[in-house]
Design a protein around this motif. Sequence first.
Motif, PDB file in Angstrom:
ATOM      1  N   UNK A  96      84.890   6.942  46.960  1.00 38.18           N
ATOM      2  CA  UNK A  96      85.762   7.912  47.640  1.00 38.18           C
ATOM      3  C   UNK A  96      87.174   7.331  47.804  1.00 38.18           C
ATOM      4  N   UNK A  97      87.244   6.085  48.211  1.00 36.46           N
ATOM      5  CA  UNK A  97      88.523   5.403  48.397  1.00 36.46           C
ATOM      6  C   UNK A  97      89.255   5.284  47.066  1.00 36.46           C
ATOM      7  N   UNK A  98      88.530   4.954  45.991  1.00 37.22           N
ATOM      8  CA  UNK A  98      89.135   4.837  44.660  1.00 37.22           C
ATOM      9  C   UNK A  98      89.720   6.180  44.222  1.00 37.22           C
ATOM     10  N   UNK A  99      89.007   7.264  44.508  1.00 35.08           N
ATOM     11  CA  UNK A  99      89.494   8.606  44.155  1.00 35.08           C
ATOM     12  C   UNK A  99      90.798   8.922  44.898  1.00 35.08           C
ATOM     13  N   UNK A 100      90.850   8.567  46.173  1.00 40.09           N
ATOM     14  CA  UNK A 100      92.070   8.788  46.954  1.00 40.09           C
ATOM     15  C   UNK A 100      93.225   7.948  46.412  1.00 40.09           C
ATOM     16  N   UNK A 101      92.929   6.719  46.049  1.00 36.08           N
ATOM     17  CA  UNK A 101      93.974   5.831  45.515  1.00 36.08           C
ATOM     18  C   UNK A 101      94.471   6.363  44.175  1.00 36.08           C
ATOM     19  N   UNK A 102      93.563   6.840  43.316  1.00 35.94           N
ATOM     20  CA  UNK A 102      93.961   7.424  42.033  1.00 35.94           C
ATOM     21  C   UNK A 102      94.930   8.585  42.235  1.00 35.94           C
ATOM     22  N   UNK A 103      94.705   9.377  43.283  1.00 37.64           N
ATOM     23  CA  UNK A 103      95.596  10.493  43.584  1.00 37.64           C
ATOM     24  C   UNK A 103      96.987  10.042  43.978  1.00 37.64           C
ATOM     25  N   UNK A 104      97.062   8.935  44.704  1.00 39.72           N
ATOM     26  CA  UNK A 104      98.356   8.399  45.152  1.00 39.72           C
ATOM     27  C   UNK A 104      99.073   7.605  44.058  1.00 39.72           C
TER      28      UNK A 104
END
Length: 126
Positions: A96-104
Amino acid sequence: MRFKSLLIGSFTLALLVGCSDEEAPADTEETVEEEAVEKEETEPETSNQNEDLPAAITEEEGVIGGQVYEQEGTAVGTLVLEEGVSDEDAQALAEKYAEQIRGEYPDLNVNVQAVRGGENVASIEE
């Protein structure tokens, strides 16, 4: 008498040479500066820290802390988890954290590490 004077002079000279600055102590300013430079080179560059993502992820159940920063073309995320978080939940939180980071950071590689009790329990590297 002359022999005694030469002997005393020799001992004095030996003491002076033995106490000279040729061999500087280990804690000289130059050594301290070199150690500081080495430390700076090995520590991650955290000046590009993202404060928003860690604040959001620490609201998740089981997450104690987190950090996101850019380092050498990679967006790095770390999660610190409570002891009771299972390996499966740790992996899900890391994803989940990786997905958020990919978005940023869409143009950077992503590396997320989840740590529980000092042990790396989940790792995502893309």
